[in-house]
Scaffold this motif. Structure first.
Motif, PDB file in Angstrom:
ATOM      1  N   SER A   1      14.147  10.756  -0.134  1.00 42.19           N
ATOM      2  CA  SER A   1      13.789  12.008   0.532  1.00 42.19           C
ATOM      3  C   SER A   1      12.711  11.710   1.561  1.00 42.19           C
ATOM      4  O   SER A   1      11.684  11.113   1.241  1.00 42.19           O
ATOM      5  CB  SER A   1      13.256  13.023  -0.477  1.00 42.19           C
ATOM      6  N   SER A   2      12.974  12.129   2.788  1.00 40.48           N
ATOM      7  CA  SER A   2      12.016  11.913   3.863  1.00 40.48           C
ATOM      8  C   SER A   2      12.319  12.886   4.998  1.00 40.48           C
ATOM      9  O   SER A   2      13.497  13.176   5.272  1.00 40.48           O
ATOM     10  CB  SER A   2      12.116  10.467   4.375  1.00 40.48           C
TER      11      SER A   2
ATOM     12  N   ALA B   1       0.826  -1.210   0.000  1.00 39.39           N
ATOM     13  CA  ALA B   1       0.000   0.000   0.000  1.00 39.39           C
ATOM     14  C   ALA B   1       0.857   1.255   0.000  1.00 39.39           C
ATOM     15  O   ALA B   1       1.801   1.380   0.777  1.00 39.39           O
ATOM     16  CB  ALA B   1      -0.932   0.002   1.208  1.00 39.39           C
ATOM     17  N   GLY B   2       0.558   2.162  -0.921  1.00 40.17           N
ATOM     18  CA  GLY B   2       1.255   3.442  -0.979  1.00 40.17           C
ATOM     19  C   GLY B   2       2.561   3.430  -1.728  1.00 40.17           C
ATOM     20  O   GLY B   2       3.220   4.461  -1.867  1.00 40.17           O
ATOM     21  N   GLY B   3       2.961   2.296  -2.266  1.00 41.30           N
ATOM     22  CA  GLY B   3       4.245   2.205  -2.959  1.00 41.30           C
ATOM     23  C   GLY B   3       4.144   2.436  -4.455  1.00 41.30           C
ATOM     24  O   GLY B   3       3.097   2.230  -5.057  1.00 41.30           O
ATOM     25  N   THR B   4       5.240   2.873  -5.029  1.00 40.17           N
ATOM     26  CA  THR B   4       5.378   2.955  -6.483  1.00 40.17           C
ATOM     27  C   THR B   4       6.631   2.181  -6.862  1.00 40.17           C
ATOM     28  O   THR B   4       7.745   2.557  -6.480  1.00 40.17           O
ATOM     29  CB  THR B   4       5.517   4.411  -6.982  1.00 40.17           C
ATOM     30  N   ALA B   5       6.432   1.079  -7.587  1.00 36.50           N
ATOM     31  CA  ALA B   5       7.538   0.236  -8.030  1.00 36.50           C
ATOM     32  C   ALA B   5       8.080   0.783  -9.349  1.00 36.50           C
ATOM     33  O   ALA B   5       7.361   1.429 -10.112  1.00 36.50           O
ATOM     34  CB  ALA B   5       7.056  -1.197  -8.215  1.00 36.50           C
TER      35      ALA B   5
ATOM     36  N   PRO C   1      11.761   4.733   4.815  1.00 40.32           N
ATOM     37  CA  PRO C   1      10.496   5.055   5.483  1.00 40.32           C
ATOM     38  C   PRO C   1       9.294   4.996   4.536  1.00 40.32           C
ATOM     39  O   PRO C   1       9.423   5.263   3.336  1.00 40.32           O
ATOM     40  CB  PRO C   1      10.697   6.488   5.981  1.00 40.32           C
ATOM     41  N   ASP C   2       8.153   4.649   5.099  1.00 41.94           N
ATOM     42  CA  ASP C   2       6.914   4.627   4.319  1.00 41.94           C
ATOM     43  C   ASP C   2       6.683   5.981   3.674  1.00 41.94           C
ATOM     44  O   ASP C   2       6.861   7.028   4.303  1.00 41.94           O
ATOM     45  CB  ASP C   2       5.714   4.310   5.213  1.00 41.94           C
ATOM     46  N   GLY C   3       6.323   5.967   2.393  1.00 42.87           N
ATOM     47  CA  GLY C   3       5.985   7.193   1.687  1.00 42.87           C
ATOM     48  C   GLY C   3       7.172   8.011   1.202  1.00 42.87           C
ATOM     49  O   GLY C   3       6.978   9.038   0.560  1.00 42.87           O
TER      50      GLY C   3
END
Length: 176
Positions: A116-117, A69-73, A146-148
């Motif tokens: 970037s986070s 969920a929320g990922g872009t491969a 990190p997520d996102g």
């Protein structure tokens, strides 16, 4: 004229160094892609995965992205004059980077990764496939992203991040 042992030794060492220097000076440098390889980038929203087939199919192992969920491969295919020379994949599920070198052509490519986070950029390093005589050379890197976070993937022809080829951006998803 007589020469001392020290003079003869110095002459031998000097001659050996000159010979070695000539050999290194005439050695061919690693081949570089010129022009740079073509790159096709494919993106998958891993909310809708598992994903495979279609544009993710290739002649080596086909690409499969898991649900995250929320990922872009990201899948980047590198081609040189019609030859499939490698691919780079970012898998949000597990935050893994896969680098394939699929042509034994005396060259490799280098992949810089960072994310970037939290308002700052984090450089994770530069990586490449091992460059053996195998049909497919593979390196897999496992990161803690990190997520996102936005994940930047940049491909270079030269070590030290020289000779830019292409870049893509994925997104780290939730922990699978």
């Amino acid at each position: 004229m007589r020469t001392s042992i020290g003079e003869r030794f110095t002459g031998l060492v000097t001659g050996a160094l000159l010979t070695a220097g000539a050999l290194f000076a005439t050695a061919a440098p690693a081949q570089a892609y010129d022009p740079d390889p073509g790159v096709f980038a494919y993106y998958r929203d891993t909310d809708t995965c598992p994903c495979s087939g279609g544009s993710l199919t290739d002649p080596f192992d086909d690409t499969y992205f898991a649900h995250d969920a929320g990922g872009t491969a990201v899948k980047m295919e590198l081609n040189d004059a019609g030859w499939f020379i490698g691919k780079v994949e970012f898998h949000p599920s597990g935050e893994k980077l896969w680098i394939y070198d699929t042509r034994n052509d005396g060259d490799t490519f280098y992949v810089a990764v960072g994310y970037s986070s939290g308002g700052s950029y984090h450089d994770l390093g530069t990586f490449s496939a091992p460059g053996t005589s195998e049909t497919v050379d593979l390196t897999v890197k496992d990161f803690a992203i990190p997520d996102g976070a936005y994940v930047d993937i940049t491909v270079y022809d030269g070590a030290g991040r020289a000779d830019y080829i292409a870049a893509a951006r994925g997104t780290g998803g939730a922990v699978a």
